[in-house]
Design a protein around this motif. Structure first.
Motif: not given
Length: 234
Positions: A77-93
């Motif tokens: 939750r502390y490293l979440r991002f959206r791209d310029e189109d507003g799509n949230e990018l999932p994180s894979y650990v």
């Protein structure tokens, strides 16, 4: 969104939705190029990116397959991002190592104590770039967590500590700078040994403002413009 990102996102969505499952073979590069209306070169770049993130594996003479490791997005939750189109990018650990160390450093200055445990993980952001994480706990606190398998290490460590030790993170100080990354981080991120990396340091506090954990996040330069998703307070 670039054609490369569009192709990568489409393959990731197919894996997340279950349309492509563990062990499934992907279509050939030519078939993927026709499906997505892009060049074979773009497909090859997308597959290299997803291979590096651990989502797929490529076998000489056999083809490209969905990885045998879990591919569900992790809760980071502390490293979440959206791209310029507003799509949230999932994180894979992906957990890399867990080591007990007496080594001194900024983690020791913050946590105090005599022994520490360092959890090293790679966090892939939307199949686009990697972050390298070092998460430090006091050795005594780590021992109280009990045995941690790979599945536990690839989840939200802050929540894990809160659940198992009844020590919720009440606040986190965040600091950013550029500096030299540790050798392991430089290798994972493809950085030259003397190249500067972006560094985020996080210090987590719990009851009565006592130090709980220390974390460093390293990133190589990237060109995408991303929005940070703020964690909502409960």
């Amino acid at each position: 969104m670039t054609k490369l990102n569009s192709v990568s996102d489409a393959i990731i969505r197919s894996i997340e939705s279950g349309a492509l499952r563990e062990g499934d073979r992907l279509p050939s590069e030519g078939e993927l190029a026709a499906m997505h209306g892009v060049s074979v070169g773009t497909i090859q770049k997308a597959l290299v990116r997803l291979t590096h993130s651990g989502l797929i594996t490529r076998e000489q003479g056999r083809g490209t397959f969905v990885s045998g490791t879990r591919v569900a997005p992790a809760d980071v939750r502390y490293l979440r991002f959206r791209d310029e189109d507003g799509n949230e990018l999932p994180s894979y650990v992906h957990a890399r190592s867990v080591k007990r160390l007496k080594k001194k450093g900024p983690w020791a200055d913050f946590l105090e104590g005599d022994g520490y445990v360092r959890i090293e993980r790679v966090i892939n952001v939307g199949g686009r770039f990697d972050l390298y994480s070092e998460f430090w706990l006091r050795e005594d606190d780590f021992a109280q967590l009990g045995g941690l398998d790979r599945e536990a290490l690839e989840k939200n460590l802050r929540e894990l500590i809160g659940q198992r030790l009844s020590l919720p993170t009440l606040r986190v100080d965040q600091w950013i700078r550029f500096g030299q990354a540790p050798a392991a981080a430089a290798r994972e991120l493809g950085l030259d040994a003397d190249a500067p990396a972006f560094i985020m340091e996080m210090r987590g506090y719990t009851l009565r403002d006592q130090p709980l954990y220390y974390q460093s996040i390293y990133a190589a330069p990237f060109t995408e413009r991303l929005m940070i998703v703020r964690e909502k307070s409960s």
